[in-house]
Design a protein around this motif. Sequence first.
Motif, mmCIF file in Angstrom:
data_model
loop_
_atom_site.group_PDB
_atom_site.id
_atom_site.type_symbol
_atom_site.label_atom_id
_atom_site.label_comp_id
_atom_site.label_asym_id
_atom_site.label_seq_id
_atom_site.Cartn_x
_atom_site.Cartn_y
_atom_site.Cartn_z
ATOM 1 N N LYS A 49 0.850 -1.189 0.000
ATOM 2 C CA LYS A 49 0.000 0.000 0.000
ATOM 3 C C LYS A 49 0.890 1.244 0.000
ATOM 4 O O LYS A 49 1.780 1.376 0.828
ATOM 5 C CB LYS A 49 -0.875 0.020 1.247
ATOM 6 N N LEU A 50 0.636 2.135 -0.938
ATOM 7 C CA LEU A 50 1.362 3.399 -1.010
ATOM 8 C C LEU A 50 0.525 4.544 -0.476
ATOM 9 O O LEU A 50 1.060 5.585 -0.090
ATOM 10 C CB LEU A 50 1.760 3.699 -2.462
ATOM 11 N N GLU A 51 -0.770 4.360 -0.456
ATOM 12 C CA GLU A 51 -1.685 5.417 -0.030
ATOM 13 C C GLU A 51 -1.408 5.824 1.417
ATOM 14 O O GLU A 51 -1.189 4.992 2.283
ATOM 15 C CB GLU A 51 -3.122 4.931 -0.155
ATOM 16 N N GLY A 52 -1.368 7.111 1.660
ATOM 17 C CA GLY A 52 -1.177 7.600 3.014
ATOM 18 C C GLY A 52 0.215 7.411 3.570
ATOM 19 O O GLY A 52 0.486 7.740 4.730
ATOM 20 N N GLN A 53 1.129 6.891 2.764
ATOM 21 C CA GLN A 53 2.508 6.709 3.222
ATOM 22 C C GLN A 53 3.226 8.053 3.239
ATOM 23 O O GLN A 53 2.894 8.949 2.468
ATOM 24 C CB GLN A 53 3.235 5.730 2.302
ATOM 25 N N HIS A 54 4.208 8.203 4.097
ATOM 26 C CA HIS A 54 4.957 9.458 4.151
ATOM 27 C C HIS A 54 5.684 9.690 2.828
ATOM 28 O O HIS A 54 6.383 8.803 2.333
ATOM 29 C CB HIS A 54 5.970 9.423 5.290
ATOM 30 N N ALA A 55 5.526 10.886 2.282
ATOM 31 C CA ALA A 55 6.127 11.195 0.987
ATOM 32 C C ALA A 55 7.646 11.039 1.033
ATOM 33 O O ALA A 55 8.251 10.510 0.098
ATOM 34 C CB ALA A 55 5.755 12.615 0.560
ATOM 35 N N GLY A 56 8.267 11.486 2.115
ATOM 36 C CA GLY A 56 9.720 11.376 2.231
ATOM 37 C C GLY A 56 10.197 9.944 2.193
ATOM 38 O O GLY A 56 11.260 9.645 1.626
ATOM 39 N N TYR A 57 9.438 9.053 2.799
ATOM 40 C CA TYR A 57 9.799 7.636 2.777
ATOM 41 C C TYR A 57 9.696 7.083 1.359
ATOM 42 O O TYR A 57 10.578 6.342 0.902
ATOM 43 C CB TYR A 57 8.890 6.840 3.717
ATOM 44 N N LEU A 58 8.629 7.447 0.653
ATOM 45 C CA LEU A 58 8.461 6.971 -0.721
ATOM 46 C C LEU A 58 9.572 7.489 -1.627
ATOM 47 O O LEU A 58 10.089 6.744 -2.468
ATOM 48 C CB LEU A 58 7.096 7.408 -1.259
ATOM 49 N N VAL A 59 9.953 8.741 -1.443
ATOM 50 C CA VAL A 59 11.061 9.306 -2.222
ATOM 51 C C VAL A 59 12.335 8.518 -1.966
ATOM 52 O O VAL A 59 13.072 8.174 -2.900
ATOM 53 C CB VAL A 59 11.274 10.796 -1.878
ATOM 54 N N LYS A 60 12.603 8.228 -0.710
ATOM 55 C CA LYS A 60 13.815 7.469 -0.364
ATOM 56 C C LYS A 60 13.833 6.113 -1.048
ATOM 57 O O LYS A 60 14.869 5.677 -1.570
ATOM 58 C CB LYS A 60 13.929 7.281 1.143
ATOM 59 N N GLN A 61 12.683 5.425 -1.041
ATOM 60 C CA GLN A 61 12.639 4.105 -1.668
ATOM 61 C C GLN A 61 12.890 4.192 -3.167
ATOM 62 O O GLN A 61 13.621 3.367 -3.736
ATOM 63 C CB GLN A 61 11.295 3.428 -1.388
ATOM 64 N N LEU A 62 12.312 5.181 -3.827
ATOM 65 C CA LEU A 62 12.543 5.349 -5.264
ATOM 66 C C LEU A 62 14.013 5.630 -5.554
ATOM 67 O O LEU A 62 14.589 5.084 -6.503
ATOM 68 C CB LEU A 62 11.667 6.476 -5.806
ATOM 69 N N LYS A 63 14.613 6.470 -4.732
ATOM 70 C CA LYS A 63 16.042 6.762 -4.908
ATOM 71 C C LYS A 63 16.887 5.512 -4.664
ATOM 72 O O LYS A 63 17.889 5.284 -5.349
ATOM 73 C CB LYS A 63 16.472 7.882 -3.957
ATOM 74 N N ASP A 64 16.477 4.719 -3.687
ATOM 75 C CA ASP A 64 17.225 3.496 -3.386
ATOM 76 C C ASP A 64 17.079 2.460 -4.501
ATOM 77 O O ASP A 64 18.028 1.735 -4.820
ATOM 78 C CB ASP A 64 16.762 2.905 -2.056
#
Length: 205
Positions: A49-64
């Motif tokens: 689930k991506l909904e409601g997840q912290h944007a900063g965390y999602l950015v980090k995962q994409l960068k990783d």
Amino acid sequence: MKKLTLVLILLAGVASPVWAKGDAVAGEQKAASCKACHNNQGEALGYPKLEGQHAGYLVKQLKDFQAAMKSGGAEGRNNAIMGGMAMPLTEQDMEDISAYFAAQPMSPNTTAPEYVEAGQKLFMGGDIERGIAACTACHGPRGVGHSLARFPRISSQYATYIKNQLEAFRSGERANDLNGMMRDVAAKLSDKDIEILSQYLGGLH
């Protein structure tokens, strides 16, 4: 435990707010390819689930994911599908896409009654005898995480995804956690512990 203490000290000293850099409206258009798997809301079964997840965390995962592709797996987070999806994204794309999914309301999940007592005990208190820190130390008592520290929201997440990630941290297959904190915790978890936690978190909201 020293790593956990250091993170908590750093968090306690932060007083200024962090403003999101992403544009959720722009992100909706940029997320078109993401929706093929995660659907419009970011809640498709079989995927996290991506909904409601912290944007900063999602950015980090994409960068990783991107870093793993660039380094041949030596850095970041290895995933062939997500690595390929992340490679063409600019930093602004990542910020916008993450802002879009973060803005979507997370749908509730449930916990089977037989997991509630054991799950609450392990999640809230850890296990001192085995050196397992309480999950609440980073993810909070409601499992909502911490946006500044990029600790993810794990409440209402799919049990299968939580289970897979805890197993990946335990084996070292996933190694993009801050200071190895999740690997340290997961290394001490039994298969039963992982089952209990993954099932419990679905209804924690």
